[in-house]
Design a protein around this motif. Structure first.
Motif, PDB file in Angstrom:
ATOM      1  N   TYR A 114      40.159  34.042  36.640  1.00 23.91           N
ATOM      2  CA  TYR A 114      38.849  34.149  37.334  1.00 23.91           C
ATOM      3  C   TYR A 114      38.114  35.446  36.398  1.00 23.91           C
ATOM      4  N   HIS A 115      38.872  36.068  35.856  1.00 22.24           N
ATOM      5  CA  HIS A 115      38.221  37.378  35.173  1.00 22.24           C
ATOM      6  C   HIS A 115      37.278  36.870  34.118  1.00 22.24           C
ATOM      7  N   ASP A 116      37.652  35.743  33.436  1.00 21.96           N
ATOM      8  CA  ASP A 116      36.915  35.251  32.232  1.00 21.96           C
ATOM      9  C   ASP A 116      35.683  34.658  32.731  1.00 21.96           C
ATOM     10  N   GLY A 136      20.348  51.366  31.184  1.00 21.63           N
ATOM     11  CA  GLY A 136      21.698  51.028  30.647  1.00 21.63           C
ATOM     12  C   GLY A 136      22.633  50.428  31.981  1.00 21.63           C
ATOM     13  N   VAL A 137      23.628  49.855  31.314  1.00 15.71           N
ATOM     14  CA  VAL A 137      24.552  48.886  32.201  1.00 15.71           C
ATOM     15  C   VAL A 137      26.025  48.796  31.845  1.00 15.71           C
ATOM     16  N   LYS A 138      26.990  48.646  32.816  1.00 15.18           N
ATOM     17  CA  LYS A 138      28.338  48.590  32.352  1.00 15.18           C
ATOM     18  C   LYS A 138      28.928  47.531  33.371  1.00 15.18           C
ATOM     19  N   VAL A 139      29.815  46.624  32.808  1.00 21.85           N
ATOM     20  CA  VAL A 139      30.214  45.697  33.750  1.00 21.85           C
ATOM     21  C   VAL A 139      31.734  45.809  33.776  1.00 21.85           C
ATOM     22  N   PHE A 140      32.358  45.497  35.133  1.00 23.13           N
ATOM     23  CA  PHE A 140      33.580  45.700  35.288  1.00 23.13           C
ATOM     24  C   PHE A 140      34.018  44.646  36.104  1.00 23.13           C
ATOM     25  N   VAL A 141      35.440  43.763  36.094  1.00 20.70           N
ATOM     26  CA  VAL A 141      35.811  43.180  37.038  1.00 20.70           C
ATOM     27  C   VAL A 141      37.535  43.249  37.092  1.00 20.70           C
ATOM     28  N   ASP A 142      37.638  44.121  38.131  1.00 19.99           N
ATOM     29  CA  ASP A 142      39.195  44.394  38.251  1.00 19.99           C
ATOM     30  C   ASP A 142      39.868  45.158  37.355  1.00 19.99           C
ATOM     31  N   THR A 143      39.892  45.024  35.956  1.00 23.94           N
ATOM     32  CA  THR A 143      40.536  45.829  35.157  1.00 23.94           C
ATOM     33  C   THR A 143      40.392  47.172  34.789  1.00 23.94           C
ATOM     34  N   ALA A 144      39.237  47.590  35.255  1.00 26.08           N
ATOM     35  CA  ALA A 144      38.819  48.854  35.200  1.00 26.08           C
ATOM     36  C   ALA A 144      39.179  49.968  36.248  1.00 26.08           C
ATOM     37  N   ARG A 169      31.321  38.104  56.370  1.00 24.15           N
ATOM     38  CA  ARG A 169      30.900  37.301  57.494  1.00 24.15           C
ATOM     39  C   ARG A 169      30.558  35.939  57.061  1.00 24.15           C
ATOM     40  N   ASP A 170      30.136  35.596  55.939  1.00 24.10           N
ATOM     41  CA  ASP A 170      29.908  34.479  55.268  1.00 24.10           C
ATOM     42  C   ASP A 170      30.987  33.689  54.576  1.00 24.10           C
ATOM     43  N   HIS A 171      31.955  34.476  53.974  1.00 27.91           N
ATOM     44  CA  HIS A 171      32.907  33.935  52.919  1.00 27.91           C
ATOM     45  C   HIS A 171      34.175  34.271  53.356  1.00 27.91           C
ATOM     46  N   GLY A 172      34.455  34.786  54.659  1.00 32.36           N
ATOM     47  CA  GLY A 172      35.863  35.283  54.872  1.00 32.36           C
ATOM     48  C   GLY A 172      36.316  36.282  54.110  1.00 32.36           C
ATOM     49  N   SER A 173      37.713  35.978  53.873  1.00 36.57           N
ATOM     50  CA  SER A 173      38.568  37.059  52.889  1.00 36.57           C
ATOM     51  C   SER A 173      38.705  36.228  51.397  1.00 36.57           C
ATOM     52  N   TRP A 174      37.863  35.417  50.947  1.00 34.18           N
ATOM     53  CA  TRP A 174      37.837  34.740  49.638  1.00 34.18           C
ATOM     54  C   TRP A 174      36.737  35.021  48.742  1.00 34.18           C
ATOM     55  N   LEU A 175      36.666  36.331  48.379  1.00 32.19           N
ATOM     56  CA  LEU A 175      35.654  36.784  47.399  1.00 32.19           C
ATOM     57  C   LEU A 175      36.393  37.537  46.083  1.00 32.19           C
ATOM     58  N   PHE A 176      36.071  36.831  44.915  1.00 31.62           N
ATOM     59  CA  PHE A 176      36.202  37.521  43.841  1.00 31.62           C
ATOM     60  C   PHE A 176      35.202  38.682  43.696  1.00 31.62           C
ATOM     61  N   LEU A 177      35.456  39.950  43.200  1.00 34.64           N
ATOM     62  CA  LEU A 177      34.505  41.094  43.133  1.00 34.64           C
ATOM     63  C   LEU A 177      34.179  41.262  41.667  1.00 34.64           C
ATOM     64  N   GLY A 178      33.116  41.716  41.266  1.00 31.30           N
ATOM     65  CA  GLY A 178      32.401  42.387  40.012  1.00 31.30           C
ATOM     66  C   GLY A 178      31.607  43.284  40.371  1.00 31.30           C
ATOM     67  N   GLU A 179      31.388  44.511  39.454  1.00 35.17           N
ATOM     68  CA  GLU A 179      30.390  45.348  39.465  1.00 35.17           C
ATOM     69  C   GLU A 179      29.722  45.744  38.144  1.00 35.17           C
ATOM     70  N   ILE A 180      28.312  46.072  38.509  1.00 36.27           N
ATOM     71  CA  ILE A 180      27.582  46.435  37.563  1.00 36.27           C
ATOM     72  C   ILE A 180      26.970  47.927  37.866  1.00 36.27           C
ATOM     73  N   GLY A 298      45.805  29.801  29.966  1.00 34.37           N
ATOM     74  CA  GLY A 298      44.847  30.156  30.539  1.00 34.37           C
ATOM     75  C   GLY A 298      44.813  30.710  31.903  1.00 34.37           C
ATOM     76  N   SER A 299      45.812  30.584  32.637  1.00 30.72           N
ATOM     77  CA  SER A 299      46.199  30.820  33.686  1.00 30.72           C
ATOM     78  C   SER A 299      46.361  32.317  34.022  1.00 30.72           C
ATOM     79  N   PRO A 300      46.233  32.879  35.107  1.00 32.45           N
ATOM     80  CA  PRO A 300      46.632  34.241  35.381  1.00 32.45           C
ATOM     81  C   PRO A 300      48.123  34.524  35.525  1.00 32.45           C
ATOM     82  N   VAL A 301      48.825  33.370  35.675  1.00 33.47           N
ATOM     83  CA  VAL A 301      50.267  33.241  35.943  1.00 33.47           C
ATOM     84  C   VAL A 301      51.036  33.761  34.649  1.00 33.47           C
ATOM     85  N   LYS A 302      50.399  33.298  33.642  1.00 31.10           N
ATOM     86  CA  LYS A 302      51.029  33.536  32.095  1.00 31.10           C
ATOM     87  C   LYS A 302      51.119  34.976  31.972  1.00 31.10           C
TER      88      LYS A 302
END
Length: 353
Positions: A114-116, A136-144, A169-180, A298-302
């Motif tokens: 999902y990171h990709d 100015g902007v910087k993007v992050f997803v999980d690895t920082a 409330r809308d998506h339960g516990s199933w959200l991937f997160l990212g930040e700008i 291509g899987s995170p399992v790898k």
């Protein structure tokens, strides 16, 4: 063209335009927060690390200051745009617990990494925002070193539940997160409010009792840690509790009652590959390194490598109670990998009783 439009001078209108753009790009939740965290988040992180509950994840401690203070990561940041993408499954992943000859792969890892996808969308939104405003902007997803869940809570995407994960409330516990992170000073959303109440479903669902108390996690007992981050043998006292989980665990997430409001994802990249929906343990135990790399391309399992993955499969074999699976474990008694041999012997003993 839309890209040539001048950004609104009103920060509140600009915020709404950013939100609309993010939703159009495929994000399901968008929120805005100041580039700062309160003392509670810092104190929780410090206590977690001081108790050693992060286990071997030394990287959490190495850059703890940057996690606790977003501006230590980037001192020009003024606003954090928190974004969530739903990966809600079409069926309860705990259904496979009733099929001990099959392995359970965590919902998030049943297809592409999902990171990709998330990082690509973040970059697209970031480029658009910079083009519009020159900010100015910087993007992050999980690895920082970013405390994604407290920031998402502060931006109003939800709240950190008793399982320590974000609940929406809308998506339960199933959200991937990212930040700008951005230099723009934008109005903040109202922080998320804890709505767990007296519910303890996630606590009681954990097979290894990894929650010392509500809102606290001891990663060293968490199946996700044991099967992914842990590089060595899985402790013998925890092996029987892992059941047929072979990569991660969703039990506490799946138990959350707020999931009833989540709609199953339609994102093709998050839909499970057929071969990872209910894989046979006996088949997975036969994977050599080239076979493992091919199956999980291509899987995170790898990222955990063949040896740690087969280690997990062997533990699940030992927990199956099915003596017909004994040959699959016996074939790996002399495997070159230390963690594989350790788990093969343990599985053999369990299936010989």
């Amino acid at each position: 063209m839309a890209g040539a439009e001048r950004p609104p001078s009103d920060p509140a209108l600009l915020r709404e335009r950013i939100r609309d753009r993010a939703l159009a790009l495929g994000f399901d939740a968008v929120g805005f927060a100041p580039a700062a965290l309160g003392p509670e988040a810092r104190e929780k992180l410090a206590a977690f690390l001081a108790a050693g509950r992060h286990g071997d994840m030394g990287w959490m401690a190495e850059r703890s200051d940057q996690r606790s203070h977003p501006r230590d990561l980037w001192d020009e940041a003024r606003t954090i745009i928190a974004l969530g993408t739903s990966y809600a499954p079409h069926a309860d992943p705990r259904g496979l617990l009733e099929h001990p000859d099959r392995g359970i792969v965590s919902v998030y890892a049943r297809n592409r990494d999902y990171h990709d996808l998330i990082k690509g969308r973040l970059k697209t939104l970031g480029h658009w925002l910079h083009h519009q405003t020159k900010a100015g902007v910087k993007v992050f997803v999980d690895t920082a070193p970013v405390m994604e869940k407290p920031l998402a809570e502060r931006a109003g995407l939800g709240w950190q539940g008793k399982h320590t994960n974000l609940v929406s409330r809308d998506h339960g516990s199933w959200l991937f997160l990212g930040e700008i992170y951005t230099t723009l000073d934008l109005p903040a959303d109202e922080p998320g409010r804890d709505r767990c109440g007296s519910c303890t479903a996630c606590q009681t669902a954990c097979p290894t009792n990894a929650f010392p108390a509500p809102y606290q996690l001891d990663a060293r007992r968490c199946i996700s840690y044991l099967t992914i981050e842990n590089k060595g043998p899985i402790p013998d006292d925890l092996k029987p509790l892992i059941g047929n989980h072979i990569y991660g665990c969703d039990d506490c997430l799946a138990a959350c009652p707020w999931n009833k409001f989540a709609r199953a994802t339609r994102e093709p990249a998050f839909l499970p590959r057929a071969e990872l929906t209910a894989p046979r343990l006996a088949d997975l135990a036969q994977l050599d390194d080239p076979g493992f790399r091919q199956v999980f391309s291509g899987s995170p399992v790898k990222r955990i490598g063949r040896d740690r993955f087969v280690r997990n499969v062997l533990v699940a074999l030992g927990n199956s109670g099915d003596r017909r699976l004994r040959p699959a474990a016996e074939a790996l008694i002399d495997d070159p990998g230390d963690v594989v041999r350790d788990s093969a012997r343990w599985a053999m003993e369990r299936l010989t009783r």
